[in-house]
Design a protein around this motif. Structure first.
Motif, short mmCIF file in Angstrom:
data_model
loop_
_atom_site.label_atom_id
_atom_site.label_comp_id
_atom_site.label_asym_id
_atom_site.label_seq_id
_atom_site.Cartn_x
_atom_site.Cartn_y
_atom_site.Cartn_z
N THR A 32 21.59 -1.41 -8.40
CA THR A 32 21.73 -0.85 -7.36
C THR A 32 20.42 -1.55 -6.21
OG1 THR A 32 21.57 1.26 -8.13
CG2 THR A 32 20.96 1.34 -5.78
N THR A 33 19.30 -1.85 -6.79
CA THR A 33 18.19 -2.80 -5.88
C THR A 33 17.40 -3.44 -6.71
OG1 THR A 33 16.47 -2.34 -4.27
CG2 THR A 33 16.77 -0.68 -6.17
N SER A 34 16.33 -3.79 -6.47
CA SER A 34 15.38 -4.43 -7.34
C SER A 34 14.24 -3.85 -7.60
CB SER A 34 15.07 -6.05 -6.70
OG SER A 34 14.31 -5.94 -5.62
N LEU B 157 10.55 0.65 -6.77
CA LEU B 157 11.66 0.16 -6.14
C LEU B 157 11.27 -0.69 -4.84
CD1 LEU B 157 13.75 3.27 -6.77
CD2 LEU B 157 13.37 1.35 -8.17
N THR B 158 11.94 -1.52 -4.50
CA THR B 158 11.96 -2.51 -3.34
C THR B 158 13.06 -1.84 -2.35
OG1 THR B 158 13.36 -4.33 -3.91
CG2 THR B 158 11.08 -4.37 -4.34
N VAL B 159 12.84 -1.95 -1.04
CA VAL B 159 13.70 -1.25 -0.25
C VAL B 159 13.95 -2.32 0.81
CG1 VAL B 159 14.33 0.29 1.64
CG2 VAL B 159 12.82 1.10 -0.50
N ARG B 160 15.02 -3.09 0.81
CA ARG B 160 15.23 -4.22 1.81
C ARG B 160 15.85 -3.77 3.10
NH1 ARG B 160 13.09 -8.27 -1.39
NH2 ARG B 160 13.44 -8.04 -3.49
N GLY B 161 15.25 -4.67 4.04
CA GLY B 161 15.83 -4.31 5.41
C GLY B 161 17.34 -4.56 5.54
N THR C 130 19.93 4.34 3.20
CA THR C 130 18.93 3.98 2.35
C THR C 130 18.70 5.10 1.43
OG1 THR C 130 18.05 2.18 3.78
CG2 THR C 130 16.84 3.14 1.81
N GLU C 131 18.35 6.22 2.18
CA GLU C 131 17.98 7.42 1.27
C GLU C 131 18.97 7.93 0.48
OE1 GLU C 131 16.57 12.21 2.24
OE2 GLU C 131 16.88 10.60 3.88
N ASN C 132 20.25 8.07 1.09
CA ASN C 132 21.33 8.37 0.11
C ASN C 132 21.75 7.58 -1.41
OD1 ASN C 132 22.08 10.64 1.83
ND2 ASN C 132 23.32 9.24 3.08
N GLY C 133 21.21 6.19 -1.19
CA GLY C 133 21.51 5.09 -2.05
C GLY C 133 20.36 5.25 -3.22
N LEU C 134 19.00 5.57 -2.65
CA LEU C 134 18.11 5.96 -3.65
C LEU C 134 18.38 7.32 -4.51
CD1 LEU C 134 15.10 4.89 -1.48
CD2 LEU C 134 15.73 3.72 -3.42
N LEU C 135 18.65 8.37 -3.55
CA LEU C 135 19.02 9.51 -4.20
C LEU C 135 20.06 9.54 -5.34
CD1 LEU C 135 18.71 12.27 -1.35
CD2 LEU C 135 17.05 11.64 -3.29
N SER C 136 21.13 8.53 -4.96
CA SER C 136 22.17 8.12 -6.02
C SER C 136 21.80 7.47 -7.17
CB SER C 136 23.54 7.49 -5.12
OG SER C 136 23.97 8.22 -4.19
#
Length: 547
Positions: free
Chosen positions: A222-224, A239-243, A257-263
């Motif tokens: 999902t992310t890094s 978790l890193t949250v990229r722009g 972004t929030e939906n992705g993290l909740l997923s």
């Protein structure tokens, strides 16, 4: 064994050094000789000796120039110069290329031995230092996971206190944590005691390893970021949250972004349940723009996850979960305690269950005092039940052990609902035990009352007489008898007298007044009225029907 190459243009010197010096006794192996600088340099580069013993002044390529070249071509070699007394200027020039020592001709065996022993000792020291550095490098590589985990623990607990955090990240191979924004997830194993206590230490470590593997794999998809175990049963993910690329709507981007993290959090929960059969509660912290602020995001995530105490397990909880509309405090007051005691003493399970439901329903909104108060309130209810057991002479060793077990389990409960179930189950068991004894004791009292009436119904009995006969108060005896039998004392006394009168009336020789007196009545007219009320017949009509 160290290796040595000798370079000297004087055959007598070469011959003497080759034949008359016991090199093995010095820990040295003679690797070769050369009679001029050019040949010597070629031989040295071929054999790569540890020590070079060379004359300073030689044709073609003198020792000084050869040493200069060796400094760049074979810097590890130790160079010892041989020089005649009249070559002082050459020797000074040679020593500027960092030769380790020098020996004047003619060569003294003693001086040669002392110099070479010093060289060998220095080579040995350098070897030991290289080995030590190598060992330390291996240990550093092996301890890298520990150092990385130590850094991450400090990052979420105390923050990163270093002037150059990027260098630290690079050293620990965490450069992927360089980002614009960060966010922390906290994953708590539900039912931790039940999950971990039965396992061996090896199985605990294997389970923890499997949990981290699943979390890390899902993060990479999902992310890094990186996941690590903070304490037993608590896993933290940074978790890193990229722009977002482009100039999209800020609110839309934040929502995405929030939906992705909740997923991601949901995927972690679902996969741990699917593959490891584990229930987990996940707290999500808020984004932060600096590594230094990771402790804040961690604290938010941890506090959100801890709300499972009120909201239940196996959930994804955010900072919003901590908001409560009704923040009023509820405390166990004296009247509530008395109500609990009264219901326990009376063995009223239904009433007790309803009261406990009300107490715990209020405690759900009691977030201001915190978890400790709710546990203390629940344990106070257990203490009240112990008081009732003691009053009823029921507090056996078995009940003491059961109470202790409830205390221990109460401290391990992770949700208020689990705590309610534990306390309610125990209090209902106490209630049942009290009720059972109460019914047995009450039954014994009723039997004694009925036996006393059966023996003394001919007397002019009062409630006080009956109560005195069973050593209880008149009011209590009257209420108890009515509650247990559905009849008043005098209704039962009358029934007993009438039944005895029926038996006596079966004998035609017995006079009516004799029957009246025999069953405790002094007035025949009153007796006749009572008899007819109970049977529907007068005493004479009853006798006639039986004849």
């Amino acid at each position: 064994m160290k290796t040595l190459v000798i370079v000297d243009d004087e055959p007598s010197v070469l011959n003497g050094l080759t034949r008359y010096v016991n090199w093995p006794s010095l820990g040295i192996e003679l690797a070769g000789t050369a009679n001029d600088g050019d040949t010597g340099l070629t031989l040295i580069l071929e054999r790569k000796p540890d020590i070079v013993l060379t004359d300073v002044k030689m044709p073609k390529l003198d020792g000084t120039e050869m040493a200069v070249r060796l400094r760049s071509l074979l810097p590890s070699a130790k160079i010892v110069f041989i020089s005649g007394h009249n070559d002082t200027d050459y020797l000074k020039s040679a020593l500027q290329v960092q030769a380790i020592d020098y020996i004047f001709k003619p060569i003294s065996r003693k001086e040669l031995t002392e110099v070479l022993q010093k060289v060998v000792a220095e080579l040995d020291a350098e070897q030991r230092e290289r080995e030590l550095v190598g060992e330390m490098q291996v240990k550093l590589t092996q301890s890298m996971p520990f150092l990385r985990e130590k850094f991450l623990l400090s990052a979420v607990s105390d923050g990163i206190h270093t002037a150059h955090p990027e260098e630290k990240l690079d050293f620990l191979e965490l450069s992927f944590l360089r980002a614009e924004r960060y966010l922390v997830l906290v994953v708590l194993l539900d039912d931790l005691a039940e999950t971990m206590e039965p396992r061996s230490e090896r199985d605990k470590q294997l389970l923890s390893y499997a949990v981290l593997n699943i979390i890390q794999e899902l993060i990479h998809r999902t992310t890094s970021g990186i996941a690590f175990e903070k304490t037993l049963g608590e896993y933290v993910a940074i978790l890193t949250v990229r722009g977002e690329d482009g100039e999209g709507d800020d609110e839309e981007s934040a929502a995405s972004t929030e939906n992705g993290l909740l997923s991601l959090a949901e995927a972690i929960r679902d996969n741990l349940g699917r593959w490891l059969k584990l229930s987990v509660t996940i707290g999500v912290g808020e984004e932060t723009g600096r590594l230094d602020d990771l402790p804040l995001s961690y604290k938010q995530a941890r506090e959100a996850a801890s709300q499972k105490w009120y909201l239940g397990k196996n959930r994804i909880l955010t900072v919003d979960s901590m908001e409560v509309a009704d923040s009023s405090r509820f405390r166990l007051e004296a009247d509530t305690e008395e109500a609990v005691l009264s219901l326990l003493r009376g063995g009223d399970a239904e009433g007790l269950q309803a009261l406990l439901a009300g107490i715990f329903e209020r405690l759900v909104y009691n977030r201001s005092p915190g978890f400790a108060y709710e546990r203390n309130a629940a344990l106070h209810l257990v203490l009240l039940s112990g008081r009732v057991l003691l009053e009823g002479n029921l507090l056996s060793a078995d009940w003491e052990n059961r109470e202790l077990a409830v205390w221990e389990r109460a401290l391990k409960q992770e949700t208020l609902q689990d705590l309610k179930l534990l306390i309610e189950t125990y209090l209902l068991e106490v209630c049942a035990a009290v009720g059972q004894k109460r019914r047995g004791r009450t039954g014994n009292v009723i039997e004694r009352i009925e036996r006393l009436i059966g023996e003394r119904f001919r007397e002019n009995l009062t409630a006080a007489d009956i109560a005195a006969g069973v050593y209880l108060s008149p009011t209590y005896v009257s209420l108890l008898f009515k509650q247990e039998t559905g009849e008043t004392l005098f209704e039962y006394l009358t029934k007993v007298r009438v039944e005895r009168a029926k038996e006596l009336l079966l004998d035609p020789q017995t006079k009516f007044y004799e029957v009246c007196e025999a069953v405790g009545y002094s007035d025949p007219s009153h007796f006749s009225k009572v008899f007819k009320k109970m049977t529907g017949l007068t005493p004479s009509a009853f006798r006639d029907r039986q004849m």
